[in-house]
Design a protein around this motif. Sequence first.
Motif, mmCIF file in Angstrom:
data_model
loop_
_atom_site.group_PDB
_atom_site.id
_atom_site.type_symbol
_atom_site.label_atom_id
_atom_site.label_comp_id
_atom_site.label_asym_id
_atom_site.label_seq_id
_atom_site.Cartn_x
_atom_site.Cartn_y
_atom_site.Cartn_z
ATOM 1 N N ARG A 114 -9.090 7.622 -3.780
ATOM 2 C CA ARG A 114 -9.507 6.715 -2.705
ATOM 3 C C ARG A 114 -11.029 6.704 -2.574
ATOM 4 N NH1 ARG A 114 -5.363 5.531 -3.929
ATOM 5 N NH2 ARG A 114 -3.406 5.732 -2.822
ATOM 6 N N GLU A 115 -11.651 7.869 -2.673
ATOM 7 C CA GLU A 115 -13.112 7.933 -2.584
ATOM 8 C C GLU A 115 -13.763 7.192 -3.751
ATOM 9 O OE1 GLU A 115 -13.962 12.106 -2.323
ATOM 10 O OE2 GLU A 115 -13.384 12.198 -0.205
ATOM 11 N N ALA A 116 -13.197 7.328 -4.945
ATOM 12 C CA ALA A 116 -13.739 6.627 -6.112
ATOM 13 C C ALA A 116 -13.574 5.118 -5.955
ATOM 14 C CB ALA A 116 -13.045 7.111 -7.389
ATOM 15 N N GLU A 117 -12.417 4.682 -5.440
ATOM 16 C CA GLU A 117 -12.206 3.252 -5.219
ATOM 17 C C GLU A 117 -13.179 2.712 -4.181
ATOM 18 O OE1 GLU A 117 -8.110 2.901 -4.153
ATOM 19 O OE2 GLU A 117 -7.406 3.153 -6.209
ATOM 20 N N ALA A 118 -13.417 3.468 -3.114
ATOM 21 C CA ALA A 118 -14.359 3.038 -2.074
ATOM 22 C C ALA A 118 -15.775 2.955 -2.632
ATOM 23 C CB ALA A 118 -14.302 3.991 -0.887
ATOM 24 N N THR A 142 0.808 -1.219 0.000
ATOM 25 C CA THR A 142 0.000 0.000 0.000
ATOM 26 C C THR A 142 0.847 1.277 0.000
ATOM 27 O OG1 THR A 142 -1.831 -1.157 1.014
ATOM 28 C CG2 THR A 142 -1.859 1.226 1.180
ATOM 29 N N PRO A 143 1.861 1.423 0.893
ATOM 30 C CA PRO A 143 2.668 2.660 0.843
ATOM 31 C C PRO A 143 3.415 2.817 -0.483
ATOM 32 C CG PRO A 143 3.009 1.553 2.930
ATOM 33 C CD PRO A 143 2.210 0.629 2.054
ATOM 34 N N ALA A 144 3.938 1.712 -1.028
ATOM 35 C CA ALA A 144 4.653 1.795 -2.302
ATOM 36 C C ALA A 144 3.705 2.213 -3.412
ATOM 37 C CB ALA A 144 5.303 0.457 -2.630
ATOM 38 N N ARG A 145 2.492 1.679 -3.384
ATOM 39 C CA ARG A 145 1.490 2.043 -4.391
ATOM 40 C C ARG A 145 1.132 3.517 -4.266
ATOM 41 N NH1 ARG A 145 -4.612 0.792 -3.958
ATOM 42 N NH2 ARG A 145 -5.353 1.722 -5.867
ATOM 43 N N SER A 146 0.916 3.986 -3.047
ATOM 44 C CA SER A 146 0.571 5.387 -2.822
ATOM 45 C C SER A 146 1.700 6.309 -3.270
ATOM 46 C CB SER A 146 0.263 5.637 -1.350
ATOM 47 O OG SER A 146 -0.896 4.947 -0.971
ATOM 48 N N CYS A 147 2.924 5.918 -2.979
ATOM 49 C CA CYS A 147 4.075 6.738 -3.383
ATOM 50 C C CYS A 147 4.170 6.811 -4.903
ATOM 51 C CB CYS A 147 5.350 6.162 -2.785
ATOM 52 S SG CYS A 147 6.812 7.149 -3.129
ATOM 53 N N ARG A 148 3.993 5.687 -5.559
ATOM 54 C CA ARG A 148 4.048 5.657 -7.028
ATOM 55 C C ARG A 148 2.941 6.523 -7.623
ATOM 56 N NH1 ARG A 148 3.355 0.567 -7.779
ATOM 57 N NH2 ARG A 148 1.170 0.683 -8.381
ATOM 58 N N GLU A 149 1.725 6.382 -7.078
ATOM 59 C CA GLU A 149 0.606 7.195 -7.566
ATOM 60 C C GLU A 149 0.866 8.677 -7.326
ATOM 61 O OE1 GLU A 149 -3.198 4.193 -6.983
ATOM 62 O OE2 GLU A 149 -2.671 5.580 -5.389
ATOM 63 N N SER A 194 -2.270 19.668 -4.747
ATOM 64 C CA SER A 194 -2.910 18.998 -5.886
ATOM 65 C C SER A 194 -2.846 17.483 -5.756
ATOM 66 C CB SER A 194 -2.253 19.423 -7.196
ATOM 67 O OG SER A 194 -2.526 20.757 -7.475
ATOM 68 N N VAL A 195 -1.678 16.982 -5.393
ATOM 69 C CA VAL A 195 -1.499 15.538 -5.283
ATOM 70 C C VAL A 195 -2.355 14.971 -4.155
ATOM 71 C CG1 VAL A 195 0.168 13.726 -4.692
ATOM 72 C CG2 VAL A 195 0.773 15.483 -6.353
ATOM 73 N N SER A 196 -2.372 15.634 -3.012
ATOM 74 C CA SER A 196 -3.168 15.113 -1.902
ATOM 75 C C SER A 196 -4.661 15.131 -2.239
ATOM 76 C CB SER A 196 -2.897 15.887 -0.614
ATOM 77 O OG SER A 196 -3.278 17.222 -0.726
ATOM 78 N N LYS A 197 -5.110 16.175 -2.942
ATOM 79 C CA LYS A 197 -6.516 16.235 -3.364
ATOM 80 C C LYS A 197 -6.823 15.100 -4.344
ATOM 81 C CE LYS A 197 -7.473 18.582 -6.774
ATOM 82 N NZ LYS A 197 -7.975 18.087 -8.044
ATOM 83 N N ASP A 198 -5.950 14.901 -5.320
ATOM 84 C CA ASP A 198 -6.170 13.853 -6.310
ATOM 85 C C ASP A 198 -6.148 12.463 -5.676
ATOM 86 O OD1 ASP A 198 -6.403 15.775 -8.250
ATOM 87 O OD2 ASP A 198 -4.374 15.507 -9.052
#
Length: 104
Positions: free
Chosen positions: A85-89, A9-16, A76-80
């Motif tokens: 995350r909201e769309a995935e949920a 999860t952290p690696a995925r978040s960092c990459r995104e 911008s990145v934190s908003k995106d």
Amino acid sequence: MSFIRILRTPARSCREACELAVGHGTPRRAAKLAAVVGTLLVLINQWEAVTGAASVDWLKVVLTYCVPYLVSTYTSVSKDLTLLREAEAAEQAVHEEARKIQMQ
């Protein structure tokens, strides 16, 4: 949640986050904001140098433009990421609801 998934999860978040920071129009928007805000801050902080009463501190000028650029990029990145995350949920909720309907 499995241990492997927790580690990914952290690696995925960092990459995104990195992908969002360098794409999707983020650098252009951040540069525009930094140009405006940075110029205002340089005029405020280096006024004596602008008027010729003192010398220009170029390191401070560069940092004065970097800070609003980085703040804008972070925002911008934190908003995106939040929207992703909201769309995935929401998508997960739809799949769960569809699964419940199919079982009936």
